[in-house]
Design a protein around this motif. Structure first.
Motif, mmCIF file in Angstrom:
data_model
loop_
_atom_site.group_PDB
_atom_site.id
_atom_site.type_symbol
_atom_site.label_atom_id
_atom_site.label_comp_id
_atom_site.label_asym_id
_atom_site.label_seq_id
_atom_site.Cartn_x
_atom_site.Cartn_y
_atom_site.Cartn_z
ATOM 1 N N UNK A 254 0.816 -1.222 0.000
ATOM 2 C CA UNK A 254 0.000 0.000 0.000
ATOM 3 C C UNK A 254 0.845 1.264 0.000
ATOM 4 N N UNK A 255 0.428 2.250 -0.774
ATOM 5 C CA UNK A 255 0.999 3.589 -0.665
ATOM 6 C C UNK A 255 -0.011 4.412 0.128
ATOM 7 N N UNK A 256 0.426 4.941 1.270
ATOM 8 C CA UNK A 256 -0.544 5.575 2.151
ATOM 9 C C UNK A 256 -0.021 6.882 2.736
ATOM 10 N N UNK A 257 -0.973 7.676 3.224
ATOM 11 C CA UNK A 257 -0.694 8.906 3.955
ATOM 12 C C UNK A 257 -1.000 8.631 5.425
ATOM 13 N N UNK A 258 -0.049 8.913 6.278
ATOM 14 C CA UNK A 258 -0.249 8.628 7.702
ATOM 15 C C UNK A 258 -1.300 9.558 8.278
ATOM 16 N N UNK A 259 -2.241 8.970 8.991
ATOM 17 C CA UNK A 259 -3.325 9.733 9.600
ATOM 18 C C UNK A 259 -3.936 8.897 10.716
ATOM 19 N N UNK A 260 -4.452 9.543 11.719
ATOM 20 C CA UNK A 260 -5.150 8.855 12.801
ATOM 21 C C UNK A 260 -6.662 8.926 12.569
ATOM 22 N N UNK A 261 -7.434 7.901 12.897
ATOM 23 C CA UNK A 261 -6.999 6.661 13.542
ATOM 24 C C UNK A 261 -6.484 5.600 12.567
#
Length: 251
Positions: free
Chosen positions: A176-183
């Motif tokens: 996966x290519x992702x953008x870090x974010x909560x939750x």
């Protein structure tokens, strides 16, 4: 909870004395919900099936037991999958495995310099005996350096894609290519591989007195990773999701 619980290797394996024995790793994949729905690269599935037929092996997902909470790895045989429309190098699958995933899909605006990350399993990641299996993942974190459009392709058709500031080792296809974010981290793409371009910057031809020719060429080489943009596929309704869109499957 372990990273391998929801970002996992895809492998070839054989059953030996009733136990699964990994023969080789093919690529990576990841869950987008807690109901066994996963994504990977289309060419990973195609390669796995072709090699499994040639080598009399099975194709499996290497996961963690006890709904992702056990240290012990388990292998679930690949059963049902479906390819995204061309030219996407993306495949979806569903297996009977229930584990929380910290990845989801989302409507995120992405521009150059966007910080992104990925992790997966290089082909040499597996080590140890079947009883003490070790799978050592590789992580990348940097940025999107170019937005690719279909008209940018010169050698093969491509969908909307992201050119990355880092290379992807063999085996990270499908990660996966992702953008870090909560939750939960927001997946914006599926990694499909690394590419190389060559540009002749200078060329010098010298003819010797005896007629022999000597050519000197100076090349500029560029290498980068590429991930296919998953956002245009949010409305895709694969048959294996029974009429549910890809985006709604994550809710």
């Amino acid at each position: 909870m372990f990273l391998q619980s929801y970002v996992f290797p895809i492998c070839l394996y054989r059953l030996i004395d009733g136990k699964a024995n990994i023969q080789e790793l093919i690529g990576s994949g990841f869950f987008i919900n807690d109901r066994g729905c996963f994504l990977t690269a289309k060419h990973v599935i195609e390669s796995a099936i072709t090699n499994a037929n040639a080598k009399e092996c099975l194709v499996g997902l290497v996961l963690k037991g006890e709904k992702g909470k056990s240290k012990e790895s388990v292998i679930c045989e690949l059963k049902d999958y479906e390819f995204a429309p061309d030219p996407y190098d993306i495949s979806i699958g569903v297996i009977n495995y229930h584990c929380e995933s910290f990845l989801t899909l989302g409507e995120k605006n992405v521009e150059p310099w966007q910080d992104v990350a990925t992790y997966g399993y290089p082909l040499h990641a597996v080590s140890g005996s079947p009883e003490s299996l070790r799978l050592n993942l590789r992580c990348h974190k940097d940025y999107v350096q170019r937005l690719l459009k279909p008209e940018d392709a010169t050698l093969m058709p491509i969908p909307d894609s992201f050119e990355l500031s880092f290379l992807l080792a063999r085996g990270l296809s499908g990660s996966p290519l992702f953008i870090h974010q909560q939750p939960k981290d927001i997946v914006i793409g599926v990694c499909v591989g690394s590419f190389r371009t060559e540009l002749i910057e200078d060329e010098h031809l010298e003819v010797m007195d005896n007629g022999n020719e000597y050519k000197e060429t100076k090349l500029k080489i560029e290498e980068y990773g590429v991930a296919h943009d998953i956002r245009p596929l949010h409305s895709w309704k694969p048959k294996i999701l029974n009429g549910t869109s890809l985006f709604d499957a994550t809710i």
